[in-house]
Design a protein around this motif. Structure first.
Motif, PDB file in Angstrom:
ATOM      1  N   TRP A 114      37.497  35.462  43.481  1.00 27.11           N
ATOM      2  CA  TRP A 114      38.017  34.640  41.702  1.00 27.11           C
ATOM      3  C   TRP A 114      36.899  35.003  40.900  1.00 27.11           C
ATOM      4  N   LEU A 115      35.562  35.359  41.993  1.00 28.37           N
ATOM      5  CA  LEU A 115      34.532  35.744  41.125  1.00 28.37           C
ATOM      6  C   LEU A 115      34.609  37.277  40.678  1.00 28.37           C
ATOM      7  N   ARG A 117      36.774  39.314  40.178  1.00 25.37           N
ATOM      8  CA  ARG A 117      36.753  39.723  38.208  1.00 25.37           C
ATOM      9  C   ARG A 117      36.357  39.734  37.100  1.00 25.37           C
TER      10      ARG A 117
END
Length: 323
Positions: A114-115, A117
């Motif tokens: 989730w981090l 991008r």
């Protein structure tokens, strides 16, 4: 008994023959594009040599071995811009390359999905910022910070230490060689990081899984599997960043101090080839003055060519040893 239709009985040309003219045209077009690049490069070299001849004929080898730069007396030497270019690029690479590779390893191996991008997008945005914005930020924000906090701390920390005392000596101007080098390190970081991250993602997962299965740590996998497998791409990204550092103009011009003098301290002001050309080309009066600036451009071209050629030779030797 098989029945032959009239369409099958009539002779037909192979399909490839129908596309032969198009294929020849495509080959010719790509060949012309490649030759055009060589012609443009040759034209640039010829123009630089032609423009630099008056200065080189007058000063000879002294043009690259002296640091005198006096437009009034038409006495010019390129040693200070050359040394400034090499020193700032070296310090920028010394700082930027490890950080860039570390960020690429973090994004491919450690960072949560989730981090990835948001961090990747932020790095790409850094690459898109114009150099003049870096220069303005460096002059009005970063240089005062260096003057108040970083440079005084370095001067006090290395006071009395042999060699390092001279390297970090002098009053804290804020602007100078070190400040320009740090700005360059920030500017080359997104380019090296983006290329390194992309080539790290090409490593087959089975190789990394096998290494992890043997008990290797993430650092050992990166050092012994990922870097050897992608060495050509990583070196290519580093060379891309080095080319940006060698030729950067506006950001360096804002924060380096533009002093035609070689100093032992990296905290003092200096200059680079590109900064000198940008500052003085519009004010150049006389053939020798203009020719000296063109000669600086020729020297920068030669330095870039030597660096890229050396990197290519290193890659060839690495591939031979790996084979």
């Amino acid at each position: 008994m098989a029945v032959t239709t009239p369409a099958e009985a009539s002779p037909r040309k192979p399909v490839s023959r129908w596309f032969a003219p198009t294929d020849k045209f495509f080959h010719g077009l790509t060949f012309a594009a490649a030759v055009t690049v060589l012609l443009l490069l040759g034209g640039v070299i010829v123009a630089l040599i032609e423009g630099a001849i008056p200065a080189l004929a007058k000063f000879g080898f002294g043009f690259v071995s002296t640091q005198a730069w006096n437009p009034v007396k038409e006495n010019f030497g390129a040693l200070a811009p050359i040394s400034g270019t090499l020193i700032t690029s070296f310090i920028a690479m010394l700082i930027g390359v490890p950080i860039s590779i570390g960020i690429a390893i973090f994004l491919t191996e450690i960072c949560p999905l989730w981090l990835r991008r948001p961090i990747g997008t932020a790095i790409e945005l850094l690459a898109g910022i114009p150099s003049i914005i870096y220069g303005i930020w460096g002059l009005f924000v970063f240089a005062p910070f260096m003057q108040r906090h970083v440079q005084p701390a370095l001067i006090n920390a290395f006071s009395g230490v042999p060699v390092l005392e001279n390297l970090f000596a002098g009053p804290p101007y804020g602007i100078g060689i070190l400040t320009a080098s740090l700005i360059l390190a920030i500017m080359i970081l997104p380019f090296i990081t983006a290329v390194t991250r992309d080539v790290f993602e090409t490593v087959p997962p089975v190789l990394k899984e096998a290494a992890y299965g043997l008990g290797c740590t993430t650092w050992e996998v990166a050092r012994s599997v990922m870097l050897p497998y992608t060495r050509v791409g990583v070196v290519g990204g580093i060379m891309l960043g080095l080319g940006r550092a060698l030729g950067e103009t506006m950001a360096v011009t804002f924060v380096i101090g533009n002093a035609h003098k070689i100093q032992a301290s990296i905290l003092g002001p200096g200059t680079t080839i590109s900064a000198t050309i940008a500052n003085e080309f519009t004010e150049a009066v006389g053939d020798i003055y203009t020719s000296s600036l063109v000669a600086l451009g020729l020297i920068l071209f030669f330095i870039t060519f030597v660096v890229l050629a050396a990197a290519r030779i290193m890659l060839l030797r690495t591939n031979v040893k790996g084979a």
